[in-house]
Every structure is written in structure tokens, then in C-alpha cells.
Enzyme design. Structure first.
Site, PDB file in Angstrom:
ATOM      1  N   ASP A 138     -37.866  43.800  55.472  1.00  0.00           N
ATOM      2  CA  ASP A 138     -37.456  44.194  54.118  1.00  0.00           C
ATOM      3  C   ASP A 138     -37.218  45.701  54.040  1.00  0.00           C
ATOM      4  O   ASP A 138     -36.351  46.162  53.306  1.00  0.00           O
ATOM      5  CB  ASP A 138     -38.561  43.842  53.104  1.00  0.00           C
ATOM      6  CG  ASP A 138     -38.718  42.338  52.941  1.00  0.00           C
ATOM      7  OD1 ASP A 138     -37.756  41.614  53.263  1.00  0.00           O
ATOM      8  OD2 ASP A 138     -39.796  41.898  52.509  1.00  0.00           O
ATOM      9  N   ARG A 214     -40.152  36.261  35.544  1.00  0.00           N
ATOM     10  CA  ARG A 214     -41.061  35.431  36.317  1.00  0.00           C
ATOM     11  C   ARG A 214     -40.962  35.850  37.778  1.00  0.00           C
ATOM     12  O   ARG A 214     -39.864  35.875  38.348  1.00  0.00           O
ATOM     13  CB  ARG A 214     -40.644  33.972  36.166  1.00  0.00           C
ATOM     14  CG  ARG A 214     -41.714  32.956  36.165  1.00  0.00           C
ATOM     15  CD  ARG A 214     -43.004  33.266  35.399  1.00  0.00           C
ATOM     16  NE  ARG A 214     -43.184  32.404  34.264  1.00  0.00           N
ATOM     17  CZ  ARG A 214     -43.039  32.764  33.004  1.00  0.00           C
ATOM     18  NH1 ARG A 214     -42.719  34.002  32.708  1.00  0.00           N
ATOM     19  NH2 ARG A 214     -43.228  31.914  32.031  1.00  0.00           N
ATOM     20  N   SER A 216     -43.601  37.379  41.472  1.00  0.00           N
ATOM     21  CA  SER A 216     -44.930  37.789  41.920  1.00  0.00           C
ATOM     22  C   SER A 216     -45.061  39.310  41.830  1.00  0.00           C
ATOM     23  O   SER A 216     -44.088  40.016  41.552  1.00  0.00           O
ATOM     24  CB  SER A 216     -45.181  37.273  43.334  1.00  0.00           C
ATOM     25  OG  SER A 216     -44.268  37.861  44.227  1.00  0.00           O
ATOM     26  N   ARG A 217     -46.278  39.791  42.090  1.00  0.00           N
ATOM     27  CA  ARG A 217     -46.541  41.224  41.878  1.00  0.00           C
ATOM     28  C   ARG A 217     -46.224  42.004  43.161  1.00  0.00           C
ATOM     29  O   ARG A 217     -47.103  42.631  43.746  1.00  0.00           O
ATOM     30  CB  ARG A 217     -47.993  41.411  41.453  1.00  0.00           C
ATOM     31  CG  ARG A 217     -48.278  42.766  40.891  1.00  0.00           C
ATOM     32  CD  ARG A 217     -49.618  42.836  40.199  1.00  0.00           C
ATOM     33  NE  ARG A 217     -49.883  44.174  39.696  1.00  0.00           N
ATOM     34  CZ  ARG A 217     -50.778  44.996  40.223  1.00  0.00           C
ATOM     35  NH1 ARG A 217     -51.533  44.615  41.225  1.00  0.00           N
ATOM     36  NH2 ARG A 217     -50.943  46.214  39.712  1.00  0.00           N
ATOM     37  N   ALA A 279     -38.508  45.967  48.597  1.00  0.00           N
ATOM     38  CA  ALA A 279     -37.269  46.770  48.526  1.00  0.00           C
ATOM     39  C   ALA A 279     -36.502  46.181  47.335  1.00  0.00           C
ATOM     40  O   ALA A 279     -37.122  45.825  46.334  1.00  0.00           O
ATOM     41  CB  ALA A 279     -36.517  46.666  49.847  1.00  0.00           C
ATOM     42  N   ALA A 280     -35.163  46.060  47.423  1.00  0.00           N
ATOM     43  CA  ALA A 280     -34.427  45.431  46.307  1.00  0.00           C
ATOM     44  C   ALA A 280     -34.815  43.949  46.231  1.00  0.00           C
ATOM     45  O   ALA A 280     -35.212  43.355  47.236  1.00  0.00           O
ATOM     46  CB  ALA A 280     -32.930  45.575  46.550  1.00  0.00           C
ATOM     47  N   SER A 281     -34.708  43.370  45.037  1.00  0.00           N
ATOM     48  CA  SER A 281     -35.061  41.949  44.867  1.00  0.00           C
ATOM     49  C   SER A 281     -33.795  41.093  44.797  1.00  0.00           C
ATOM     50  O   SER A 281     -32.821  41.471  44.148  1.00  0.00           O
ATOM     51  CB  SER A 281     -35.863  41.763  43.584  1.00  0.00           C
ATOM     52  OG  SER A 281     -35.957  40.383  43.272  1.00  0.00           O
ATOM     53  N   PHE A 282     -33.851  39.909  45.437  1.00  0.00           N
ATOM     54  CA  PHE A 282     -32.690  39.000  45.400  1.00  0.00           C
ATOM     55  C   PHE A 282     -32.448  38.429  44.008  1.00  0.00           C
ATOM     56  O   PHE A 282     -31.421  37.802  43.750  1.00  0.00           O
ATOM     57  CB  PHE A 282     -32.868  37.855  46.400  1.00  0.00           C
ATOM     58  CG  PHE A 282     -32.929  38.324  47.829  1.00  0.00           C
ATOM     59  CD1 PHE A 282     -32.103  39.343  48.270  1.00  0.00           C
ATOM     60  CD2 PHE A 282     -33.818  37.760  48.735  1.00  0.00           C
ATOM     61  CE1 PHE A 282     -32.159  39.798  49.585  1.00  0.00           C
ATOM     62  CE2 PHE A 282     -33.872  38.200  50.053  1.00  0.00           C
ATOM     63  CZ  PHE A 282     -33.044  39.215  50.478  1.00  0.00           C
ATOM     64  N   ARG A 283     -33.404  38.657  43.099  1.00  0.00           N
ATOM     65  CA  ARG A 283     -33.274  38.160  41.725  1.00  0.00           C
ATOM     66  C   ARG A 283     -32.017  38.681  41.009  1.00  0.00           C
ATOM     67  O   ARG A 283     -31.365  37.966  40.267  1.00  0.00           O
ATOM     68  CB  ARG A 283     -34.524  38.618  40.946  1.00  0.00           C
ATOM     69  CG  ARG A 283     -34.575  38.254  39.500  1.00  0.00           C
ATOM     70  CD  ARG A 283     -35.878  38.758  38.875  1.00  0.00           C
ATOM     71  NE  ARG A 283     -37.043  38.001  39.292  1.00  0.00           N
ATOM     72  CZ  ARG A 283     -37.874  38.370  40.252  1.00  0.00           C
ATOM     73  NH1 ARG A 283     -37.694  39.506  40.901  1.00  0.00           N
ATOM     74  NH2 ARG A 283     -38.904  37.619  40.568  1.00  0.00           N
TER      75      ARG A 283
HETATM   76  N1  UDP Z   1     -38.268  33.465  41.727  1.00  0.00           N
HETATM   77  C1  UDP Z   1     -37.778  32.485  40.895  1.00  0.00           C
HETATM   78  N2  UDP Z   1     -38.595  31.921  39.963  1.00  0.00           N
HETATM   79  C2  UDP Z   1     -39.896  32.293  39.837  1.00  0.00           C
HETATM   80  C3  UDP Z   1     -40.399  33.287  40.687  1.00  0.00           C
HETATM   81  C4  UDP Z   1     -39.547  33.872  41.625  1.00  0.00           C
HETATM   82  O1  UDP Z   1     -36.614  32.112  40.981  1.00  0.00           O
HETATM   83  O2  UDP Z   1     -40.569  31.744  38.968  1.00  0.00           O
HETATM   84  C5  UDP Z   1     -37.378  34.078  42.717  1.00  0.00           C
HETATM   85  C6  UDP Z   1     -37.059  35.531  42.349  1.00  0.00           C
HETATM   86  O3  UDP Z   1     -35.960  35.629  41.507  1.00  0.00           O
HETATM   87  C7  UDP Z   1     -36.817  36.167  43.686  1.00  0.00           C
HETATM   88  C8  UDP Z   1     -37.701  35.366  44.629  1.00  0.00           C
HETATM   89  O4  UDP Z   1     -38.029  34.155  43.961  1.00  0.00           O
HETATM   90  O5  UDP Z   1     -35.477  36.044  44.076  1.00  0.00           O
HETATM   91  C9  UDP Z   1     -38.972  36.085  45.009  1.00  0.00           C
HETATM   92  O6  UDP Z   1     -39.532  36.609  43.829  1.00  0.00           O
HETATM   93  P1  UDP Z   1     -40.813  37.523  43.819  1.00  0.00           P
HETATM   94  O7  UDP Z   1     -40.987  38.056  42.455  1.00  0.00           O
HETATM   95  O8  UDP Z   1     -41.967  36.787  44.401  1.00  0.00           O
HETATM   96  O9  UDP Z   1     -40.486  38.684  44.854  1.00  0.00           O
HETATM   97  P2  UDP Z   1     -39.286  39.756  44.879  1.00  0.00           P
HETATM   98  O10 UDP Z   1     -38.413  39.313  46.016  1.00  0.00           O
HETATM   99  O11 UDP Z   1     -38.597  39.762  43.578  1.00  0.00           O
HETATM  100  O12 UDP Z   1     -39.981  41.031  45.179  1.00  0.00           O
END
Ligand code: UDP
Length: 390
Positions: A138, A214, A216-217, A279-283
């Protein structure tokens, strides 16, 4: 009633009779005066962003080309064999020789390597001979101030690093595995279509007028919103879920882990929050396709397509250190300015829909590898220990 009380309280003789009510009105009026001042700043930001905004050229992934130029600038004098040797241990080495792809047999995260190879394999007929090192962790590897220097491809970086950004493996496979997506988040082509369909089915008026987060931390920058949501659940629903590192409720900020919410479910909310993770989030790219307004917190951590997205045009930027109060003000601003929220939501959707197709991801890989290959000062010789990737 508030207005009447304000009138009564402005009449000095009445203050004594209505003391506690008047104090409350005074507090509320002060808050709304401050809020209006804040709103003025937000309106200014939007006006300035619109004045300077120039839509990018949508053809041939041009909206993102400048990122390649910027990332390769540091290597403009050419890339020697020694430079590549320098940073070999920072990732997995690949070679392209006579339109075939070879790799070091070791890959730290096989699903991530596979997600990367998916794109390179289809480009082989167009690619010249070259070799390069891809970091599948990452975290970026080439700090500007210390450590080894050389060309390392990473999916995400901040301005403190010289890594060369490439489109993440998760556009195809190898993204984080959560309960809802046990095989790991990937197949952007499928998510794109599904999300766009859901976005069309849920009209703006039908969306819930509150913010959602939604996840994780993975970074404490997410805490203020989660704490705000505990105090004011009508304004935001932001809760921590478990990830693989979860041990006790302390890892979810002293609350039991919340259940996960699919990307599609996110689209039922008008306002969605994105934060950095490790790092950046896939969200980010997923929630932008909901036609909901995205609040993007922090501007430090990038993926290759982030620079094409402009603050106040495609999303509302939030300072990485924003307090609960600052976040509350921003949510109140959009709740009070529904047309603006809707316009930014539409813009964000359109930018991703038009410029982050699978074709654009492929096109970016192609431009990146071709321009990188031009900088190589030597002809790579096939490593006997490497395996061919088919
Ligand atoms: N995610 C999701 N629904 C949830 C929790 C997480 O779709 O209820 C997706 C979130 O968008 C991200 C990935 O799971 O793409 C991992 O999320 P997390 O917050 O654990 O870690 P991040 O990669 O954002 O640091």
C-alpha cells in the site's frame, strides 16, 4: 417563534423577563451569524473553482496524462541499469521482451500482481522492450528526503514521494476482502455498471438527507465524523467496521463493530464521506458513481485519477484535520443548499463515468509504460530466473 423572541430580546426592557430564553436566542443567533459567514466562504470557494475550471479533453485518457508527465519528470535525464538495480528490492521486477511478459517468481501479494498483469498482458503487442519494478504494498517507497532513489511504480503516493503512480490492481482484482466482497474488491467494470444503474434508480429527492461513512479505522482522520455521528445521528451515520487487524472494541473507537454496507447501499444517502486509509482508499471512485455528494477529506494521498477531480466542482474538500464542528458546518451548508449539493454530486459522477472507464485505465497503463520505456538508457536482457506470465 425564534424571530418573535429575537424582537422581544432586542427590546432591552423585556430582556429581564425572558432572560433564559433570550440567552438561548442570543447563542443561536450568534451561531447562525457565524454559520452565514462560513457559508459565504463556501460560496466564494465554489465561485472561484468555477471561474478557474477548465474541463479536460476526454479523449484517450488525456484528463490524466499530466500525472505521467509529473511523475516521470524526476527521471527526465534517463533511467540507467544501476538506477533500477538500486531499487530492485522495493517491489516485484517485470520485464517485457519481444512482446512477452516476464516476472520475478516472487510476488508479495499474488492477487495484486495478477490484477496488474491483467492490464499489461492485453497491451503487450503495443509495448517495446523494457523492465520495471512494481511495488504491490500500500505504501510508496521512494521518499524525497531519504532512502534509495530510482523508478518504482506504486498505486498511491503523497507529494513526499517520487514513486510513479500506476492504476491499482483493484481495477481488476486483489482489492481488500471484506465480508461483503469476500473475494476482494475488484472488477471495476462490473461495479461501474451496477453503481451507475443504482444511481439512476434512486433519484436525488429519494436519497436520505444525511451523511454516510462505513469502513474500518485504517486512519484516525476518520474519528471526528464517527464521533459527530454518535452525537448527532440525524446529521451523519458514520460507524467503524471490523478489518483483519480488529481485536477489541478499542479498534472501532470503543463501540462494537458495525455491519458492512455495500457500495450500492451507499447511494441511498445524499452525502458520502471519503477518507485516506493507509494510503488512498479504493472507496473514492466507487462512491463518486452514486450521484451523491462526496466529501473528500484530506488532499495528501493520491491515485493517478485524483488530480483530474477538482475541489468544489466534483467533490467538497474537507481539511484532514477538520474538527467535528467544522464537519457539522459543512453538512449544514449542503443541507441548506440542496441545488449546489446536487450539482456537485452530478459533476463528480460524470467525471468518473466519462474518464475512468476500463478503457481509460488501460490507456493510462499504455501511455505510462511507453513513456517510461523511452527513458530507459539500456536494452534489458532477459533474466533466466524469471517466469513468463501468460
Ligand atoms: N467497504 C464497503 N463497505 C463497508 C466497509 C468497507 O464497501 O461497510 C469498502 C470500502 O469502501 C473500501 C474497502 O471496503 O473500498 C476497505 O475499507 P476500509 O475502510 O476497511 O479500508 P480503506 O481501504 O478505506 O482504508
Amino acid at each position: 417563534a425564534n424571530y418573535l423572541l429575537t424582537v422581544i430580546c432586542n427590546d432591552q426592557s423585556c430582556i429581564a423577563d425572558n432572560k433564559s430564553d433570550c440567552n438561548k436566542v442570543e447563542r443561536e443567533n450568534k451561531y447562525s451569524r457565524e454559520l452565514n459567514e462560513k457559508f459565504k466562504d463556501y460560496f466564494d470557494n465554489i465561485r472561484k473553482a468555477k471561474e478557474s475550471y477548465q474541463p479536460c479533453d476526454k479523449s484517450k485518457c488525456s484528463c490524466h496524462s499530466n500525472v505521467i508527465h509529473e511523475d516521470l519528470k524526476r527521471f527526465k535525464d534517463g533511467i540507467s541499469k544501476e538506477l533500477v538495480q538500486n531499487i530492485k528490492s522495493k517491489g516485484t521486477k517485470y520485464q517485457i521482451i519481444n512482446h512477452k511478459l516476464y516476472r520475478d517468481p516472487e510476488c508479495m501479494f499474488p492477487a495484486r500482481c495478477s490484477g496488474i498483469e491483467h492490464f499489461i498482458l492485453e497491451l503487450l503487442p503495443d509495448l517495446p522492450n523494457m523492465e520495471f519494478v512494481v511495488n504491490t504494498r500500500d505504501w510508496p517507497q521512494i521518499h524525497k528526503q531519504y532512502g534509495a532513489f530510482g523508478p518504482v511504480f506504486s498505486f498511491s503516493k503523497s507529494n513526499d514521494y517520487y514513486d510513479i503512480m500506476y492504476p491499482a490492481w483493484a481495477f481488476w482484482e486483489g482489492g481488500p476482502a471484506i465480508e461483503l466482497y469476500p473475494k476482494g474488491i475488484g472488477r471495476w467494470d462490473i461495479h461501474r455498471k451496477q453503481l451507475s444503474k443504482i444511481a439512476d434508480e434512486i433519484s436525488w429527492e429519494k436519497k436520505m438527507g444525511k451523511a454516510l461513512f462505513r469502513g474500518s479505522r485504517t486512519s484516525p482522520e476518520r474519528d471526528p465524523l464517527v464521533l459527530l455521528s454518535r452525537e448527532e445521528p440525524d446529521l451523519a451515520d458514520a460507524q467503524y467496521t471490523k478489518n483483519q487487524a480488529w481485536k477489541t472494541d478499542a479498534d472501532t473507537l470503543h463501540a462494537p463493530p458495525a455491519s458492512e454496507i455495500s457500495f450500492g447501499e451507499h447511494c441511498k444517502y445524499k452525502y458520502l464521506f471519503n477518507f485516506r486509509g493507509v494510503a488512498a482508499s479504493f472507496r473514492f471512485k466507487h462512491i463518486l458513481l452514486c450521484k451523491s455528494l462526496v466529501f473528500h477529506v484530506g488532499n495528501e494521498w493520491l491515485e493517478f485519477f485524483y488530480p483530474a477531480l477538482k475541489p468544489w466542482i466534483h467533490y467538497i474538500p474537507v481539511d484532514a484535520k477538520a474538527t467535528k464542528q467544522e464537519i457539522r458546518e459543512l453538512i449544514e451548508f449542503v443541507k441548506n443548499n440542496d441545488d449546489i449539493a446536487r450539482e456537485i454530486a452530478e459533476n463528480g459522477y460524470q467525471m468518473i463515468w466519462d474518464n475512468l472507464k476500463m478503457k481509460d485505465v488501460s490507456c493510462y497503463w499504455k501511455k505510462l509504460l511507453k513513456q517510461y520505456a523511452k527513458l530507459l538508457k539500456y536494452e534489458p536482457v532477459m533474466d533466466e530466473n524469471f517466469i513468463e506470465i501468460k
